[in-house]
Motif scaffolding. Structure first.
Motif, short mmCIF file in Angstrom:
data_model
loop_
_atom_site.label_atom_id
_atom_site.label_comp_id
_atom_site.label_asym_id
_atom_site.label_seq_id
_atom_site.Cartn_x
_atom_site.Cartn_y
_atom_site.Cartn_z
N VAL A 110 0.83 -1.21 0.00
CA VAL A 110 0.00 0.00 0.00
C VAL A 110 0.87 1.26 0.00
O VAL A 110 0.56 2.24 -0.67
N ILE A 111 1.99 1.21 0.75
CA ILE A 111 2.90 2.37 0.80
C ILE A 111 3.46 2.67 -0.59
O ILE A 111 3.56 3.83 -1.00
N LEU A 112 3.81 1.62 -1.34
CA LEU A 112 4.40 1.80 -2.67
C LEU A 112 3.37 2.10 -3.75
O LEU A 112 3.73 2.54 -4.84
N ALA A 113 2.11 1.84 -3.47
CA ALA A 113 1.06 1.99 -4.48
C ALA A 113 0.92 3.45 -4.90
O ALA A 113 1.19 4.37 -4.12
N PRO A 114 0.48 3.70 -6.15
CA PRO A 114 0.29 5.08 -6.62
C PRO A 114 -0.82 5.78 -5.85
O PRO A 114 -1.73 5.13 -5.31
N PRO A 115 -0.78 7.12 -5.77
CA PRO A 115 -1.76 7.86 -4.97
C PRO A 115 -3.12 8.02 -5.64
O PRO A 115 -3.64 9.13 -5.77
N SER A 116 -3.68 6.92 -6.10
CA SER A 116 -5.02 6.97 -6.69
C SER A 116 -6.06 6.98 -5.57
O SER A 116 -5.74 6.78 -4.40
N LYS A 117 -7.33 7.19 -5.93
CA LYS A 117 -8.37 7.34 -4.93
C LYS A 117 -8.53 6.08 -4.08
O LYS A 117 -8.60 6.14 -2.84
N SER A 118 -8.57 4.92 -4.74
CA SER A 118 -8.78 3.66 -4.00
C SER A 118 -7.60 3.35 -3.09
O SER A 118 -7.78 2.94 -1.94
N TRP A 119 -6.37 3.53 -3.59
CA TRP A 119 -5.19 3.28 -2.78
C TRP A 119 -5.08 4.30 -1.65
O TRP A 119 -4.62 3.97 -0.55
N LEU A 120 -5.49 5.54 -1.93
CA LEU A 120 -5.41 6.59 -0.91
C LEU A 120 -6.28 6.27 0.30
O LEU A 120 -5.91 6.54 1.44
N ILE A 121 -7.43 5.66 0.06
CA ILE A 121 -8.31 5.25 1.16
C ILE A 121 -7.61 4.23 2.05
O ILE A 121 -7.65 4.33 3.29
N LEU A 122 -6.94 3.26 1.41
CA LEU A 122 -6.21 2.25 2.19
C LEU A 122 -5.05 2.88 2.96
O LEU A 122 -4.80 2.53 4.12
N LYS A 123 -4.34 3.80 2.30
CA LYS A 123 -3.22 4.48 2.96
C LYS A 123 -3.69 5.21 4.22
O LYS A 123 -2.98 5.24 5.24
N GLN A 124 -4.87 5.79 4.16
CA GLN A 124 -5.39 6.56 5.29
C GLN A 124 -6.01 5.68 6.36
O GLN A 124 -6.10 6.07 7.52
N LYS A 125 -6.45 4.48 6.00
CA LYS A 125 -7.18 3.62 6.93
C LYS A 125 -6.28 2.69 7.74
O LYS A 125 -6.61 2.34 8.89
N ILE A 126 -5.15 2.25 7.17
CA ILE A 126 -4.35 1.22 7.84
C ILE A 126 -3.79 1.70 9.17
O ILE A 126 -3.94 1.05 10.20
N SER A 127 -3.15 2.86 9.17
CA SER A 127 -2.47 3.34 10.38
C SER A 127 -3.41 3.52 11.57
O SER A 127 -3.14 2.96 12.65
#
Length: 320
Positions: A110-127
């Motif tokens: 998820v950290i390496l994934a591009p900053p698209s909308k779907s990936w951004l949601i995961l980036k914000q939710k995991i922590s």
């Protein structure tokens, strides 16, 4: 003679595993707990590594130490209650090593994934949800092994059913074919689900690293870019951990399949399976210590403090 040689090699193997695994996992726990207390925060990846070190340590305590004691000739080391607790804790923690390693690889993906909308949601939710994710993983593994607290008993003179796992210091009697099969299916579903997810995540990480390597060809070296360097070194460390786990898991699975096919299995084969099943708990902390930025920074800072303290002491002695 062959029996004694097997026990000698077994004792040496598990003692080495304990000597490497216990201090290294305790060291990782101490570093990250100290960081959490002093800095009031811990990166999600380091929080996951803290949990991995904890379950690794418990795996060695509940499996490696009893195996080492048994191999040097001490028998009946656990009573019924201790057998239940050790078996329950070992199986849960070994399951957690699969789940936590999978979580680590998915988090890095998820950290390496591009900053698209779907990936951004995961980036914000995991922590913010990491404690709940950990609790969910613990719950899954606890739910799989209630039979350990009911049907596991110390070795003794009593009749067992044919659906019994004869361990060297305990017996796990499933009593019925249905419970035996249900337990096996639950474990298989968990193992292959999480091993599959960590493998897919690691493949994506490798693909991303390879694509990045092509993009920087002919440009300034990525090693000169500290942000990228740290991020991609962390990714390579995660891939290495997953590779080690998948290799050991594959070896363990092959031995297990062999034991199902062969009517009489050599004790050395069973010993090898137990050893390889526990080996990750000793190898993974070594990889973490060698590759984790926070641990390396802490070690460097401590070395500098020791050098400064040594210099100050020498200067004080000279002035006197």
């Amino acid at each position: 003679m062959e029996f004694e040689v097997r026990l000698i090699f077994k004792a040496i193997g598990f003692i080495i595993l304990i000597i490497i695994g216990v201090p290294s996992n305790v060291f990782i726990l101490a570093i990250f707990i100290h960081t959490k207390i002093t800095e009031k925060k811990l990166l999600p990846s380091n929080a996951i590594l803290t949990m991995l070190a904890l379950v690794n340590l418990l795996v060695i305590i509940t499996k490696g130490i009893p195996q080492a004691i048994h191999s040097i000739g001490i028998r009946n080391i656990l009573n019924d209650t201790e057998c239940k607790l050790f078996s329950f804790m070992y199986r849960i923690c070994r399951g957690m090593t699969i789940c936590v390693t999978s979580l680590l690889s998915c988090n890095q993906c998820v950290i390496l994934a591009p900053p698209s909308k779907s990936w951004l949601i995961l980036k914000q939710k995991i922590s913010p949800n990491l404690p709940w994710i950990m609790l969910c993983l613990w719950s899954i593994n606890i739910a799989i092994y209630p039979s350990c607290l009911i049907h596991v008993r110390a070795i003794g003179n009593y009749t067992t059913s044919k659906y019994t796992l004869h361990l060297e210091f305990c017996n796990h009697d499933f009593m019925t074919f249905q419970s035996y099969v249900a337990n096996g299916i639950a474990i298989a579903l968990r193992d292959f689900s999480f091993v599959g997810s960590m493998t897919l995540a690691s493949c994506y990480i490798v693909f991303t690293l390879h694509r990045h390597g092509k993009q920087v060809q002919g440009m300034r070296s990525s090693d000169k870019n500290p942000g990228k360097s740290v991020e991609y070194k962390a990714s390579r460390a995660v891939v290495l951990l997953v590779t080690i786990y998948v290799a050991l898991f594959g070896l363990d699975s092959c031995i297990w399949i062999y034991t199902l096919i062969v009517s009489r299995v050599s004790p050395a084969i069973s010993d090898a399976r137990v050893f390889f099943g526990t080996l990750y708990a000793a190898l993974s902390p070594v990889v973490i210590i060698k590759t984790n930025k926070k641990i390396k920074t802490t070690l460097i800072c401590n070395n500098k403090k020791e050098q400064i303290h040594s210099t100050d002491t020498t200067t004080t002695d000279s002035s006197e």
